[in-house]
Design a protein around this motif. Structure first.
Motif, mmCIF file in Angstrom:
data_model
loop_
_atom_site.group_PDB
_atom_site.id
_atom_site.type_symbol
_atom_site.label_atom_id
_atom_site.label_comp_id
_atom_site.label_asym_id
_atom_site.label_seq_id
_atom_site.Cartn_x
_atom_site.Cartn_y
_atom_site.Cartn_z
ATOM 1 N N THR A 114 0.315 -1.799 -3.185
ATOM 2 C CA THR A 114 0.323 -3.249 -3.078
ATOM 3 C C THR A 114 1.312 -3.653 -1.997
ATOM 4 O O THR A 114 2.477 -3.239 -2.034
ATOM 5 C CB THR A 114 0.719 -3.909 -4.407
ATOM 6 O OG1 THR A 114 -0.172 -3.486 -5.432
ATOM 7 C CG2 THR A 114 0.660 -5.431 -4.283
ATOM 8 N N THR A 135 5.359 -6.450 3.593
ATOM 9 C CA THR A 135 4.676 -6.291 4.880
ATOM 10 C C THR A 135 5.607 -5.609 5.879
ATOM 11 O O THR A 135 6.783 -5.969 5.992
ATOM 12 C CB THR A 135 4.258 -7.657 5.435
ATOM 13 O OG1 THR A 135 3.320 -8.246 4.525
ATOM 14 C CG2 THR A 135 3.607 -7.523 6.797
ATOM 15 N N GLN A 169 -2.138 3.052 -6.904
ATOM 16 C CA GLN A 169 -2.162 1.671 -6.440
ATOM 17 C C GLN A 169 -1.130 1.448 -5.345
ATOM 18 O O GLN A 169 0.041 1.828 -5.492
ATOM 19 C CB GLN A 169 -1.876 0.720 -7.594
ATOM 20 C CG GLN A 169 -1.773 -0.751 -7.201
ATOM 21 C CD GLN A 169 -3.121 -1.342 -6.819
ATOM 22 O OE1 GLN A 169 -4.104 -1.143 -7.518
ATOM 23 N NE2 GLN A 169 -3.153 -2.087 -5.715
ATOM 24 N N ALA A 196 -10.205 -1.928 -2.562
ATOM 25 C CA ALA A 196 -9.519 -3.156 -2.941
ATOM 26 C C ALA A 196 -10.324 -3.859 -4.040
ATOM 27 O O ALA A 196 -11.526 -3.642 -4.188
ATOM 28 C CB ALA A 196 -9.375 -4.074 -1.732
ATOM 29 N N ARG A 200 -10.004 4.135 0.014
ATOM 30 C CA ARG A 200 -9.334 3.080 -0.727
ATOM 31 C C ARG A 200 -10.353 2.061 -1.193
ATOM 32 O O ARG A 200 -11.417 1.906 -0.603
ATOM 33 C CB ARG A 200 -8.258 2.410 0.110
ATOM 34 C CG ARG A 200 -8.769 1.646 1.328
ATOM 35 C CD ARG A 200 -7.591 1.159 2.168
ATOM 36 N NE ARG A 200 -8.032 0.376 3.322
ATOM 37 C CZ ARG A 200 -7.216 -0.056 4.277
ATOM 38 N NH1 ARG A 200 -5.907 0.240 4.231
ATOM 39 N NH2 ARG A 200 -7.688 -0.778 5.281
ATOM 40 N N SER A 208 3.009 -6.851 -0.243
ATOM 41 C CA SER A 208 3.242 -8.283 -0.396
ATOM 42 C C SER A 208 3.534 -8.927 0.957
ATOM 43 O O SER A 208 4.138 -8.309 1.829
ATOM 44 C CB SER A 208 4.405 -8.524 -1.344
ATOM 45 O OG SER A 208 5.588 -8.002 -0.804
ATOM 46 N N THR A 245 -3.633 -3.435 0.745
ATOM 47 C CA THR A 245 -3.548 -3.386 -0.707
ATOM 48 C C THR A 245 -4.849 -2.870 -1.308
ATOM 49 O O THR A 245 -5.930 -3.390 -1.029
ATOM 50 C CB THR A 245 -3.240 -4.787 -1.268
ATOM 51 O OG1 THR A 245 -1.945 -5.194 -0.825
ATOM 52 C CG2 THR A 245 -3.283 -4.794 -2.787
ATOM 53 N N LEU A 267 4.793 -0.883 -4.644
ATOM 54 C CA LEU A 267 4.832 -2.230 -4.077
ATOM 55 C C LEU A 267 5.806 -2.250 -2.908
ATOM 56 O O LEU A 267 6.963 -1.836 -3.054
ATOM 57 C CB LEU A 267 5.276 -3.222 -5.144
ATOM 58 C CG LEU A 267 5.559 -4.655 -4.686
ATOM 59 C CD1 LEU A 267 4.284 -5.309 -4.163
ATOM 60 C CD2 LEU A 267 6.165 -5.469 -5.828
ATOM 61 N N PRO A 274 -0.781 -6.734 4.156
ATOM 62 C CA PRO A 274 -1.363 -7.133 2.854
ATOM 63 C C PRO A 274 -2.795 -6.642 2.681
ATOM 64 O O PRO A 274 -3.200 -6.305 1.563
ATOM 65 C CB PRO A 274 -1.290 -8.659 2.912
ATOM 66 C CG PRO A 274 -0.099 -8.941 3.771
ATOM 67 C CD PRO A 274 -0.128 -7.877 4.828
#
Length: 122
Positions: free
Chosen positions: A119, A14, A117, A40, A38, A121, A91, A11, A88
């Motif tokens: 992510t 940005t 994963q 999403a 990837r 934010s 992700t 995580l 974002p």
């Protein structure tokens, strides 16, 4: 037979950075091109980058060009995806895949990792 294991996801905010690794088993790793894809949530898998067997040719999707960089170290049987200026919309679960051709479509690759994963934010 090649087994691939991705790592390095997580995580970030940005604008942040992550480096993904794709570690391969097998002595013939240098015989394979590696692609990054990837997926999403709720969307189709998309091409991110591909690197040739020697690392001399690298291709990127327009959405990541200039922000992501792929490289490989055949002595360590590892391929990397350096991701900078993350957004974002980056992700997704990121997968690496190995195949005999350097290609932008998943069907060209025979071996896939389990995914990691990422992510981002806002």
């Amino acid at each position: 037979q090649v087994q691939l294991v991705e790592s390095g996801g997580g995580l970030v905010h940005t604008g942040g950075s992550l480096r993904l690794s794709c570690a391969a088993s097998g002595r013939t790793f240098s015989s394979y091109a590696v692609g990054w894809f990837r997926q999403a949530a709720g969307k189709e898998r998309e091409f991110v980058a591909a690197i040739s067997r020697s690392g001399g040719s690298i291709y990127y999707s327009d959405s990541v060009k200039g922000r992501f960089t792929s490289s490989r170290d055949n002595t360590k049987t590892t391929v990397y995806l350096q991701m900078n200026s993350l957004k974002p919309e980056d992700t997704a679960v990121y997968y690496c895949a190995a195949g005999v051709r350097t290609a932008s479509y998943g069907g060209a690759y025979d071996y896939w990792g389990q995914g990691t994963q990422v992510t981002v934010s806002s």
